[in-house]
Scaffold this motif. Structure first.
Motif, short mmCIF file in Angstrom:
data_model
loop_
_atom_site.label_atom_id
_atom_site.label_comp_id
_atom_site.label_asym_id
_atom_site.label_seq_id
_atom_site.Cartn_x
_atom_site.Cartn_y
_atom_site.Cartn_z
N GLY A 191 -3.55 85.25 -4.96
CA GLY A 191 -4.21 86.34 -4.25
C GLY A 191 -5.00 85.83 -3.07
O GLY A 191 -4.63 86.09 -1.91
N ILE A 192 -6.05 85.03 -3.36
CA ILE A 192 -6.89 84.53 -2.26
C ILE A 192 -6.06 83.68 -1.32
O ILE A 192 -6.18 83.78 -0.09
CB ILE A 192 -8.06 83.71 -2.84
CG1 ILE A 192 -8.92 84.62 -3.71
CG2 ILE A 192 -8.89 83.10 -1.74
CD1 ILE A 192 -9.98 83.89 -4.48
N LEU A 195 -3.89 85.81 0.85
CA LEU A 195 -4.71 86.51 1.83
C LEU A 195 -5.10 85.60 2.99
O LEU A 195 -5.03 85.98 4.15
CB LEU A 195 -5.99 87.04 1.16
CG LEU A 195 -5.90 88.45 0.58
CD1 LEU A 195 -7.24 88.85 -0.01
CD2 LEU A 195 -5.47 89.43 1.66
N ILE A 198 -2.17 84.99 5.24
CA ILE A 198 -1.94 86.12 6.14
C ILE A 198 -2.97 86.11 7.26
O ILE A 198 -2.64 86.28 8.44
CB ILE A 198 -2.01 87.45 5.35
CG1 ILE A 198 -0.86 87.51 4.35
CG2 ILE A 198 -1.96 88.64 6.28
CD1 ILE A 198 -0.91 88.70 3.41
N LEU A 199 -4.22 85.86 6.85
CA LEU A 199 -5.30 85.84 7.84
C LEU A 199 -5.05 84.76 8.89
O LEU A 199 -5.22 84.98 10.09
CB LEU A 199 -6.62 85.59 7.11
CG LEU A 199 -7.87 85.97 7.90
CD1 LEU A 199 -7.90 87.46 8.14
CD2 LEU A 199 -9.12 85.53 7.15
N TYR A 266 4.59 85.49 -0.44
CA TYR A 266 4.64 86.91 -0.77
C TYR A 266 5.42 87.06 -2.08
O TYR A 266 6.50 86.49 -2.20
CB TYR A 266 5.42 87.67 0.30
CG TYR A 266 4.63 88.05 1.53
CD1 TYR A 266 3.49 88.83 1.45
CD2 TYR A 266 5.08 87.67 2.78
CE1 TYR A 266 2.80 89.19 2.60
CE2 TYR A 266 4.39 88.04 3.94
CZ TYR A 266 3.25 88.80 3.83
OH TYR A 266 2.59 89.17 4.96
N VAL A 282 3.89 95.17 4.02
CA VAL A 282 2.92 94.88 5.08
C VAL A 282 3.42 95.46 6.40
O VAL A 282 2.65 96.04 7.18
CB VAL A 282 2.70 93.36 5.21
CG1 VAL A 282 1.86 93.04 6.44
CG2 VAL A 282 2.04 92.82 3.96
#
Lengths: 453, 428
Positions: A191-192, A195, A198-199, A266, A282
């Motif tokens: 999860g983190i 994220l 993606i960031l 993903y 997304v």
């Protein structure tokens, strides 16, 4: 974006400005200044057309028909090309006058088998033994279209602000590079990690797009040059990084990075049998976001105003420099997401070919989608289908995948010139008889198709 | 930095009160680079620049340059220019126009001496470096001339890439079939015109956004030539894809002029045509009635129309002329550089030509020099990678693009396209 024809706009600038002031919001002026379509309040996806044709009407009456005919025509021309270059057709053509049917049959077989393979590779494969095999091509299409849609949105958004963003390629590369680095270097929980990946992709792409936007806004340098140059710089930067210790796979002499951690990928949407991943969701989200941004937010309104008429926007108190910078940052971030879709969606590693030609295809996608969010989305799906199917076609029938480029570009060309398609199919517009009208007609329809001038 | 926020549409208010610190800042940044690199980090020893090719009659001794003094000198000069520029701006004056050129030349000399001096082999043939640059720049120059020709009448020409590629393809095929190089050149010209016809029809008759047509044409030509290459050409490359090469024509006596002889007078016919085209387009555009009309159509089509100039006819004619020029330039790839066609062999050079044209401010002569700069930078990378420099090749490869960004953003400033560029003309 510009509704009225650019040439007229420039010539009648003063006049238009006055009219626009008078007719603002009421949409009653003869030739509204595109900078002030008050659709941010009106609630429609597109500002209402003044000459009595709404966009909806256009889609259901002229537009979609022309689009479908354009696609048919392009496929037909592509088919001819496949046929005339086919060896068996050429052979049969040597005795064309003795037995013309041989040539025609061979031509039909060549073209149809290629297109059938294309369809099987892109949409549905009836020959597969189980359901998974049958729908696999379609999920593949969706997976391939993910980066196309995302990068296409970036190009389209910049278009709407009047910027021609050729730099999607570089933005994808930098986004993918940063995302991949986070993906294989950091060790983080589920999860983190994703994220952050993606960031990182968003930031990477955003920086690369932002450089172009900032330089354009601050120095007036031409964005076409800037983005082209940044593309090359990104290519070589990635090539260099892939020779350094922090990026290159330790046991390899090839320019390839270590695999991204499983936590950085993903998740697959439909299990491991398919390559389709959450990146597609997304992409849908990004399309919604861009739509909201353009049509519901103040910033988006400013973008469109700047794109339609920078002088008027400046007069109205909109900061053109801010608009240019911001729109390029967002456009870059969207392309960065496309890069993420590549490294943590389908590829799983960073290579020098990570962006393939998605950045350039994205331009055609945005053009076909007429720079609207959903138009770009569906154009991305269509081109994704061509791309996915093209691979199958090449394997099965030996038809080079380049035919896909030909068909794609023909589609965009024909869709951009509705009068031509109408003339070819002898469709009379609005039942008025096609003669004499196409010029003025096209002046509106075509300029709209891109927005950047 | 306190650069004033100017309107982005290219109308810099040239008021004396507006002080732009942009240029001195860029000077200063590169002066720091020069000090740190060329001066403090000078490799020691010497760098040798050969200025005579082997076949020259007049043999000049190679120039041997001590790296430390030259490094220091160039670094100090650029620093001085940066300081001078600061003072000029502070005093509300403008830099002299030749200042960036001096700066660039000194910087390049400093860089060359430093990079050659720190390579494994510290001698390089300056003649080879320059001649190679021109060779690499030939298609770029043709491409940017095509851009100038069509953008000066107000039609944006992104399709340069497509025109070059179509030219390269047609030249290869026609020359292979006929066995005649000149047939190849002719076919290349025709192919370039064909691409232009599509551009003209769609952008002038159907009023499609010119950028769209251009981009799409590039994709179309790439797809078409790629498809034909994979099917027809690769099936029987002996017949279709083995064009003869253009002979190098040496002009007697003149070719023996040191340095310049090899560049100017030892070219193929395409190379000579390139020089001729630059001169003809320049004179044509700025010193003839034709050029005046062309430019008026690009700047203010309505006024031109009022005076009786056929705007759309002029546009179509010029776009096709541009296509012919770029197509001919494309033949350079298959008839001079490599003697066969390969997929996407122009490799984005059409876009570089576009950049060179904008860099050169829509002027054929400046576009020529801008294209030469790209050629030089590209060739420098090849030469230096042979010499074995400590700088990674990728960074050398980036150099031309970084330089372009710096130049476009800082030194050249706002380039102003023809006023009616990109806008279709509708009579009435």
């Amino acid at each position: 974006m510009s509704r009225s024809d650019d040439g007229r706009r420039d010539q009648d600038f003063g006049q238009d400005e006055n009219e626009a002031k008078a007719g603002m919001g009421t949409a009653g002026g003869r030739e509204p200044l595109p900078a002030v379509p008050a659709d941010a309040q009106s609630g429609e996806v597109e500002p209402p057309e003044n000459r009595g044709r709404s966009v909806l009407k256009e889609i259901f009456h002229g537009g979609s028909l022309v689009s479908i005919l354009a696609i048919v025509l392009s496929l037909f021309l592509g088919g001819i090309l496949i046929a005339v270059t086919n060896e068996r057709v050429v052979e049969a053509a040597t005795y064309f006058f003795a037995r013309p049917t041989d040539t025609l049959v061979a031509a039909w077989e060549a073209a149809s088998s290629a297109y059938v393979a294309l369809f099987q590779g892109a949409i549905f494969n009836p020959r597969a033994s189980d359901l998974q095999g049958m729908i696999f091509p379609f999920t593949e299409t969706l997976a391939v279209s993910t980066p196309l849609i995302l990068a296409g949105l970036g190009v389209a958004l910049a278009f709407r602000a009047g910027l021609f963003n050729i730099g999607a390629q570089g933005q994808i590369i930098i986004g993918a590079t940063m995302a991949a680095w986070v993906g294989f270097t950091l060790d983080l929980p589920w999860g983190i990690h994703l994220l952050l990946v993606i960031l990182a992709g968003i930031i990477g792409g955003g920086i690369w797009g932002g450089i172009a936007g900032l330089l354009k806004a601050r120095t007036g340098a031409h964005e076409v040059i800037l983005t082209i140059m940044l593309n090359y710089i990104a290519v070589y930067l990635l090539a260099y990084l892939l020779t350094t210790e922090s990026f290159q796979r330790p046991d390899s002499s090839q320019p390839i990075s270590p695999r991204l951690d499983a936590t950085a990928m993903y998740p697959r949407l439909f299990g491991d049998g398919f390559r389709l991943h959450w990146g597609f969701v997304v992409a849908i989200g990004a399309t919604l976001l861009v739509w909201w941004l353009l049509h519901r937010s103040t910033i988006g309104f400013e973008f469109r105003a700047v794109g339609a008429n920078p002088h008027a926007s400046k007069t109205a108190g909109i900061s053109v420099a801010k608009g240019y910078t911001l729109v390029m940052i967002i456009a870059g971030a969207l392309s960065g997401l496309a890069g993420v879709a590549q490294v943590s969606g389908t590829e799983g590693v960073l290579t020098d070919g990570v962006a393939a030609s998605f950045g350039f295809d994205a331009i055609t996608v945005a053009l076909l989608g007429r720079s609207t969010p959903w138009g770009t989305f569906f154009a991305g799906l269509l081109f994704g289908a061509f791309r996915a199917g093209g691979v199958t076609m090449q394997t099965l029938t030996g038809t080079p995948i380049d035919i896909v480029l030909v068909v794609q570009s023909l589609i965009v060309l024909f869709i951009a010139a509705p009068p031509l398609v109408r003339a070819i199919f002898r469709i009379h517009e609005d039942g008025k008889g096609g003669k004499g009208k196409p010029r003025r007609k096209s002046s509106r329809e075509t300029v709209k198709a891109g927005g950047a001038a | 930095m306190s650069a004033p926020v100017l309107s982005p549409q290219g109308q810099a208010p040239q008021l004396d009160t507006v002080r732009s610190w942009k240029t001195p800042i860029i000077y200063a940044i590169f002066a720091v680079v020069a000090l740190a690199g060329f001066a403090f980090n000078a490799p020691g020893g010497t760098a040798t620049f050969g200025i005579s090719a082997g076949r020259d009659v007049i043999q000049l001794a190679p120039v041997v340059v001590p790296t430390v003094p030259v490094g220091w000198a160039s670094a100090l000069i650029v620093t001085a220019i940066a300081v001078f520029s600061f003072l000029q701006i502070k005093g509300g004056r403008k830099d002299p126009r030749w200042l960036p050129i001096i700066y660039a030349v000194v910087f390049v000399i400093g860089f060359l001496v430093w990079v050659v001096g720190s390579a494994e082999r510290t001698d390089v043939s300056l003649v080879g470096l320059l001649a190679g640059s021109v060779t690499l720049a030939v298609p770029l120059i043709f491409g940017s001339l095509s851009g100038v020709l069509s953008e000066r009448v107000g039609v944006i020409n992104i399709a340069i890439e497509g025109q070059l590629l179509a030219g390269a393809f047609a030249a290869a095929v026609a020359a292979s079939i006929s066995g005649n190089v000149y047939a190849g050149m002719l076919a290349a010209t025709v192919a370039g015109v064909l691409v232009s016809v599509v551009l003209a029809v769609f952008s002038i008759k159907y009023l499609v956004n010119q950028i769209i047509v251009g981009v799409v044409l590039n994709v179309l030509v790439s797809g078409l030539t790629g498809f034909l290459f994979s099917t027809v050409l690769s099936r029987d490359s002996q017949t279709w894809n083995s064009p003869p090469s253009l002979p190098v024509i040496q002009i007697p006596v003149l070719e023996h002029i040191p340095i310049l002889g090899g560049i100017l007078f030892r070219q193929t016919i395409v190379g000579y045509l390139m020089y001729a085209a630059v001169i003809i387009v320049y004179i044509g555009l700025f010193h003839t009635k034709w050029g005046l009309r062309v430019r008026s159509v690009g700047e203010h089509p309505k006024a031109a129309d009022t005076l009786g100039i056929k705007v759309n006819f002029t546009r179509a004619r010029n776009v096709m002329l541009g296509g012919a020029v770029a197509g001919l330039g494309g033949s350079f790839y298959t008839l001079v550089s490599v003697s066969q066609f390969t997929t996407d062999m122009t490799a984005g050079q059409g876009y570089i030509a576009l950049a060179a044209m904008i860099f050169g401010r829509w002027n054929p002569v400046w576009a020529f020099f801008a294209a030469l700069l790209f050629g030089f930078a590209t060739n420098l990378r090849f030469v230096l990678s042979i010499l074995g420099t400590p700088v990674p090749g990728e960074f050398l490869a980036m150099l031309p693009y970084v330089v372009t960004i710096v130049a476009v953003a800082g030194l050249v400033g706002r380039s102003r396209p023809p006023a009616a560029n990109g806008t279709p003309y509708i009579k009435g």
